[in-house]
Write a protein that holds these residues in place. Structure first.
Motif, PDB file in Angstrom:
ATOM      1  N   GLU A   1     -24.910  12.490  13.810  1.00 57.07           N
ATOM      2  CA  GLU A   1     -24.527  12.185  15.663  1.00 57.07           C
ATOM      3  C   GLU A   1     -25.179  13.023  15.726  1.00 57.07           C
ATOM      4  OE1 GLU A   1     -21.826  13.035  18.920  1.00 57.07           O
ATOM      5  OE2 GLU A   1     -21.075  12.245  17.233  1.00 57.07           O
ATOM      6  N   LEU A   2     -24.984  14.363  15.277  1.00 56.31           N
ATOM      7  CA  LEU A   2     -26.021  15.833  15.592  1.00 56.31           C
ATOM      8  C   LEU A   2     -28.238  15.939  16.226  1.00 56.31           C
ATOM      9  CD1 LEU A   2     -23.323  18.681  15.494  1.00 56.31           C
ATOM     10  CD2 LEU A   2     -23.985  17.452  17.577  1.00 56.31           C
ATOM     11  N   ALA A   3     -27.887  15.724  14.914  1.00 57.61           N
ATOM     12  CA  ALA A   3     -29.159  15.992  14.260  1.00 57.61           C
ATOM     13  C   ALA A   3     -29.695  14.153  14.583  1.00 57.61           C
ATOM     14  CB  ALA A   3     -28.999  16.009  12.383  1.00 57.61           C
ATOM     15  N   GLY A   4     -29.340  13.347  14.459  1.00 57.16           N
ATOM     16  CA  GLY A   4     -30.479  12.534  14.538  1.00 57.16           C
ATOM     17  C   GLY A   4     -31.277  11.829  13.772  1.00 57.16           C
ATOM     18  N   SER A   5     -32.205  11.146  14.042  1.00 56.65           N
ATOM     19  CA  SER A   5     -32.775  10.505  13.258  1.00 56.65           C
ATOM     20  C   SER A   5     -33.711  11.956  11.937  1.00 56.65           C
ATOM     21  CB  SER A   5     -34.031  10.184  13.546  1.00 56.65           C
ATOM     22  OG  SER A   5     -35.258  10.895  14.569  1.00 56.65           O
ATOM     23  N   ALA A   6     -33.713  12.844  11.998  1.00 55.69           N
ATOM     24  CA  ALA A   6     -33.930  14.395  11.455  1.00 55.69           C
ATOM     25  C   ALA A   6     -33.049  14.969  10.064  1.00 55.69           C
ATOM     26  CB  ALA A   6     -33.653  15.345  12.704  1.00 55.69           C
ATOM     27  N   SER A   7     -31.809  13.320  10.531  1.00 56.23           N
ATOM     28  CA  SER A   7     -31.303  13.096   9.330  1.00 56.23           C
ATOM     29  C   SER A   7     -31.573  13.233   7.375  1.00 56.23           C
ATOM     30  CB  SER A   7     -29.734  13.342   9.418  1.00 56.23           C
ATOM     31  OG  SER A   7     -29.240  12.462  10.180  1.00 56.23           O
ATOM     32  N   GLU A   8     -32.152  12.165   8.320  1.00 52.28           N
ATOM     33  CA  GLU A   8     -32.632  10.976   7.154  1.00 52.28           C
ATOM     34  C   GLU A   8     -33.072  11.218   6.349  1.00 52.28           C
ATOM     35  OE1 GLU A   8     -33.009   6.814   6.368  1.00 52.28           O
ATOM     36  OE2 GLU A   8     -32.098   7.201   7.935  1.00 52.28           O
ATOM     37  N   GLY A   9     -32.973  10.819   4.934  1.00 52.58           N
ATOM     38  CA  GLY A   9     -33.129  11.301   3.544  1.00 52.58           C
ATOM     39  C   GLY A   9     -32.491  12.214   3.522  1.00 52.58           C
ATOM     40  N   ASP A  10     -32.162  12.978   4.312  1.00 51.78           N
ATOM     41  CA  ASP A  10     -31.276  14.749   3.458  1.00 51.78           C
ATOM     42  C   ASP A  10     -29.851  14.171   2.278  1.00 51.78           C
ATOM     43  OD1 ASP A  10     -32.782  15.683   5.821  1.00 51.78           O
ATOM     44  OD2 ASP A  10     -30.581  16.312   6.515  1.00 51.78           O
ATOM     45  N   ARG A  11     -29.845  15.079   1.463  1.00 57.43           N
ATOM     46  CA  ARG A  11     -28.679  15.004   0.953  1.00 57.43           C
ATOM     47  C   ARG A  11     -28.084  16.059   0.149  1.00 57.43           C
ATOM     48  NH1 ARG A  11     -33.769  13.413  -3.213  1.00 57.43           N
ATOM     49  NH2 ARG A  11     -34.683  14.768  -1.764  1.00 57.43           N
TER      50      ARG A  11
END
Length: 383
Positions: free
Chosen positions: A259-269
């Protein structure tokens, strides 16, 4: 009239011990306000949920559990005051919590001095480490040790051929603990740390640290923190156009991160308990049924509407269940209870299968963790 009043008072005094004898008090303190309230508040709700379950099933050898709740306010001094109250005024049998490593370290010695078992829900290892960190005889913790999370992460990195990393860690006790284990274990896994940066938990911009990390030419970036800071790292990384995989620690698998990172979180592991990917677990996994029961009860209470299930959700459940199981065996004598907790074997919990020893007051290994990935705004098993 005076005689009647005296008689009533005498009856109350005689009745009080009997009433008290029918309940077993557990101290329970979490960050219900302050910077970790987003973890502490749902942890309190889970503590109440599991106590309700235990009491509805007959309690502890016929006695009901009673929680004495306190708010640590993310303040070590407040945590110390509450611990003192629990031990010397409330006469609790054991304590559950607190939420953060720093507050846990503040009350660690107090539990030992007061000879009261404390089952913490903190992430960092120092609370159950000896030597310069002080004796931990009376201290236990339910979340995976940082060292276990680092090992699980390094297993994954090595399998993916990602052996050169840049490290960003928070300057608090939890961040320092993670950084310490990353640096200690890296050589065993063939991992090389090309850059090491630090930030404050309340910092709102990490572009300088990320720029330095990028300039070291790593294959991946590893961040060790909890709370909004992790999401800020993800957003700053995207803003800088850094095309490197980002790995977070085991404290961040939480819908709030996305929620906080938005699309920037996509792919994070990141390493996580199995709670976030329960449906993906094979039926042969002993934890699956336990996790599904937990999720069902959590949703029936309606907690998921305000506090979506995350990797922290099961920690109070496991802590209280282990303490309750020990009390069923040996009663409420604190020394006997401490020993019974320490000898817990094969407890199948929400966060893993616990096998505690005198040397390991956590009892979880890397098999209790999975690597999750953000995909289409949801956590899934990492590829």
């Amino acid at each position: 009239m005076k005689k009647l009043a005296i008689l009533l008072l005498a009856l109350l005094l005689l009745a009080s011990p009997a009433i008290a004898a029918d309940t077993i008090k557990l101290g329970a303190f979490f960050d219900l306000s302050g910077r970790a309230a987003f973890i502490g508040t749902p942890t309190k709700l889970v503590a109440e949920m599991v106590v309700d379950k235990i009491n509805s099933e007959g309690g502890i050898n016929g006695k009901q559990l009673e929680l004495v709740i306190g708010d640590t306010e993310a303040n070590p001094a407040k945590a110390a005051s509450l611990a003192k109250k629990f031990i010397y005024k409330d006469n609790v049998v054991a304590i559950i919590g607190p939420t953060m490593t720093d507050t846990g370290m503040t009350v660690k010695a107090m539990a030992g001095k007061g000879k009261t078992p404390i089952f913490m829900t903190v992430g960092g290892d120092p609370v159950i480490m000896g030597g310069k960190f002080g004796p931990f005889d009376w201290v236990f913790k339910s979340p995976q040790r940082s060292s276990i999370a680092v090992q699980r992460l390094f297993d994954y990195l090595r399998a993916k051929g990602l052996t050169k990393i840049a490290l960003l860690s928070a300057a608090d006790g939890f961040g320092k603990d993670g950084a310490r284990w990353i640096k200690k274990l890296a050589p065993e896994y063939g991992i090389e740390i090309l850059a090491e940066e630090s930030f404050g938990t309340r910092d709102t911009d990490m572009t300088a640290q990320l720029t330095n990390a990028k300039n070291a030419n790593p294959q991946a970036i590893v961040t060790w923190t909890i709370g909004p800071a992790g999401s800020i790292v993800a957003k700053n990384k995207a803003q800088l156009g850094i095309d490197l995989p980002l790995f977070q620690c085991h404290g961040l698998p939480d819908p709030k991160y996305i929620e906080l990172a938005g699309s920037a979180s996509e792919g994070d592991r990141m390493p996580s308990t199995k709670l976030l990917v329960a449906d993906a677990l094979p039926d042969s996994d002993p934890q699956k049924a336990v996790i599904q029961e937990f999720i069902q009860l959590y949703k029936e209470k309606g907690y998921d509407k305000q506090f979506p299930i995350n990797t922290h959700s099961g920690y109070a459940w496991d802590a209280i269940m282990i303490v309750a199981n020990a009390m069923k065996q040996v009663g409420t004598d604190k020394a006997a209870l401490r020993e019974a907790i320490e000898n817990t074997k094969g407890y199948v919990g929400v966060s893993g299968i616990y096998n505690l020893t005198a040397e390991d007051h956590n009892g979880l290994d890397t098999s209790s963790m999975v690597i999750v990935q953000v995909k289409d705004g949801q956590f899934v098993m990492a590829d």
